[in-house]
Design an enzyme around this catalytic site. Structure first.
Site, PDB file in Angstrom:
ATOM      1  CB  SER A   1      -0.733   0.011   1.187  1.00 37.89           C
ATOM      2  OG  SER A   1      -1.769  -1.165   1.351  1.00 37.89           O
TER       3      SER A   1
ATOM      4  CB  THR B   1      -3.820   4.958   0.566  1.00 41.55           C
ATOM      5  OG1 THR B   1      -3.784   5.408  -0.669  1.00 41.55           O
ATOM      6  CG2 THR B   1      -3.592   5.798   1.539  1.00 41.55           C
ATOM      7  CB  VAL B   2      -0.653   3.147   5.103  1.00 42.28           C
ATOM      8  CG1 VAL B   2      -0.294   1.766   4.446  1.00 42.28           C
ATOM      9  CG2 VAL B   2       0.317   3.928   4.781  1.00 42.28           C
TER      10      VAL B   2
ATOM     11  CB  SER C   1      -0.882   6.451  -0.874  1.00 38.43           C
ATOM     12  OG  SER C   1      -1.206   5.619  -1.890  1.00 38.43           O
TER      13      SER C   1
ATOM     14  CG  MET D   1      -6.520   3.366   4.007  1.00 34.18           C
ATOM     15  SD  MET D   1      -5.307   2.150   3.648  1.00 34.18           S
ATOM     16  CE  MET D   1      -5.667   1.646   1.999  1.00 34.18           C
TER      17      MET D   1
END
Length: 536
Positions: A64, A356-357, A374, A437
């Site tokens: 991610s 994404t995180v 991300s 996210m």
């Protein structure tokens, strides 16, 4: 040894809101959250903890985010909210003409064309220099140790890693992708859930970033390796692009929603979409959450806001519409009147001119951080700089190639960005960070989380547990399998085209930390991932 399937969970479990006083870190990956907590225990503050968690996530959740991605942050400290935009622009050599010569009519997903300048390492260094208490070498030490010594893959990460590998194995066969497989599939396959994985190259890169406060990445030996790799395979990113990059401190934007102030990062991020939708919705009364009228209005407001966002959001230096006009009460009233009993085919409005995180961190001193980072899609562009562990993002995929569009590709321009951290205050006092996210789900997730908390009085964990919906396009709405069936049937009668989705991956992964009036931290974490809250 017991034989069990990590992803088979036949019984619903109930996670309760977590409470602590001295510090809290919420993340979608347990090892990363604990890395942040370890830094808090060593005397670091919430900013140090957020950096430690973010850097660790590049190691333990590379599906991610990564060293070659972007980041945004909202930081509450010293009685004020600060915003950091660490998204990178297109390289100076990348242009519409280059794409035309290569025969592309839209931005490709993989390869060098969608690669933009990475901003995440600069974010770590900038946050540390301005607000951190501990040296970056100490803050990044847990991540470096995991990269060097290895860690067992958590379930959600392992599942996503396997899916990404299956896709890449079919689609990315050219020589320039060789390092992707040698780094992230060294045995010729994706590592399995619970299996140890390490990346000594990743560890060495992080160590160099820590020791030089990211200068090595942007103007030193790492920059040279990126430049060499790009030149070898006809890429556009050069050392000069990296040397010129500086993250930008920005003034967060906000709207007042039922007495609470909701904060987002200004464009090029699309947190503005959440604010536009909330502005429309504040003119309605919501007596209960589980009602057809409630969901219908949320969906319609979000659709209208998204259409405005897609038309007007771009690099802040290139936007042709003033944010104040998009958030004006008279414009919200105009858009509100468009919401009727039937599902709309959404169109952009005309305001009067004037993949994404996410993590949240807080400490006992009152500092709070909302942070997001991300690759954009899975492992990003599919390009990994040899001997570095750096997977380069494909954020440029969001550029338009229509010459007169506000978000059209230009050298040195930042693309429309999907990652957005959120923050909530009331009467000038911090309530706390929140985020969800997941690409274009993110403004939708923000909207649903905020209404769950503010309109429907749900606790932080229930706020995240609640079934989610997602607008896809036109009149199409996707619903989680746990969404109330009778509400779905009513929405269909109103003209919404309903799709049921069994896999909840696309509905986003969120974290929340609220601070109560007596200083206690209350946290919720995402049930759709390996969510974890580390606290003391």
């Amino acid at each position: 040894m017991l034989n069990f399937d990590t992803l088979h969970n036949p019984y619903a479990s109930c996670r309760l809101t977590a409470f602590a006083k001295n510090g809290m870190v919420a993340s979608a990956q347990p090892l990363a959250a604990e890395a942040g907590l370890s830094v808090l225990r060593k005397g670091g503050n919430a900013i140090d903890a957020a950096i430690a968690t973010a850097v660790c996530l590049t190691v333990v959740e590379p599906t991610s985010n990564g060293i070659g991605g972007d980041a945004f942050a909202l930081v509450w400290t010293k009685g004020q909210l600060f915003g950091l935009n660490a998204s990178g622009p297109a390289p100076q050599r990348l242009s519409l003409q280059a794409l035309e010569r290569a025969g592309y009519k839209e931005m490709p997903t993989y390869g060098w064309f969608p690669v933009t300048v990475p901003g995440a390492p600069a974010a770590w260094a900038e946050l540390s220099a301005r607000f951190g208490k501990l040296p970056l070498t100490e803050v990044m030490a847990p991540a470096i140790a995991y990269a060097e010594q290895g860690f067992p893959l958590s379930p959600t990460v392992g599942r996503n890693w396997g899916k990404a590998f299956d896709t890449f194995a079919l689609d990315l066969k050219d020589e320039l992708y060789k390092s992707l497989f040698s780094t992230f599939a060294p045995q010729g396959r994706a590592p399995k859930i619970g299996e140890l994985w390490s990346s000594p190259d990743h560890a060495r890169t992080l160590q160099a970033i820590a020791e030089t406060n990211a200068r090595s990445f942007y103007s030193g030996a790492i920059a040279d390796k990126i430049d060499e790799f790009s030149k070898k395979y006809g890429g556009f990113l050069r050392k000069e692009d990296l040397e010129a990059y500086i993250p930008e401190w920005v003034t967060p934007i906000n709207v007042n929603y039922r007495g609470y102030t909701v904060w987002e990062i200004p464009p090029n991020g699309h947190g503005l979409i959440t604010l536009i939708a909330l502005n429309i919705l504040k003119g309605f009364d919501f007596e209960m959450k589980v009602s057809p009228e409630s969901y219908h209005r949320q969906i319609e407001a979000l659709k209208l806001a998204f259409m405005d966002g897609k038309k007007y959001i771009a690099d802040s230096a290139k936007m042709q519409m003033d944010i104040k006009d998009l958030l004006a009460d008279n414009y919200a009233m105009q858009r509100r009147k468009e919401i009727g009993e039937r599902a709309l085919m959404p169109e952009p409005g005309s305001p009067p001119k004037g993949g994404t995180v996410y993590l949240a961190a807080a400490d006992g001193e009152g500092n709070m951080v909302s942070y997001i980072q991300s690759n954009y899609m899975d492992f990003g562009s599919g390009l990994v700089v040899p001997e570095t562990g750096i997977n380069l993002q494909n954020r440029g995929n969001n550029f338009s190639l229509v010459p007169d569009h506000v978000n059209c590709l230009e050298p040195g321009k930042r693309p429309y960005h999907t990652i957005i951290p959120g923050f909530l205050t009331k009467d000038g006092c911090p309530i706390g960070p929140f985020g969800v996210m997941g690409g274009f789900m993110q403004p939708q997730g923000h909207l649903q989380v905020l209404m769950n908390a503010i309109d429907f009085d749900l606790n932080p964990q229930a706020t995240l547990d609640a079934p989610r919906w997602q607008w896809i396009n036109r009149k199409t709405i996707e619903l989680e399998h746990s969404f109330p069936k009778h509400i779905a049937e009513d929405l269909a009668r109103r003209g919404h085209e309903i799709r049921w989705v069994q896999d909840s991956t696309s509905f986003g992964r969120g974290q929340i930390i609220w601070r109560t009036s007596d200083g206690i931290l209350a946290g919720g974490t995402e049930p759709r991932a390996d969510g974890h809250i580390a606290m003391w």
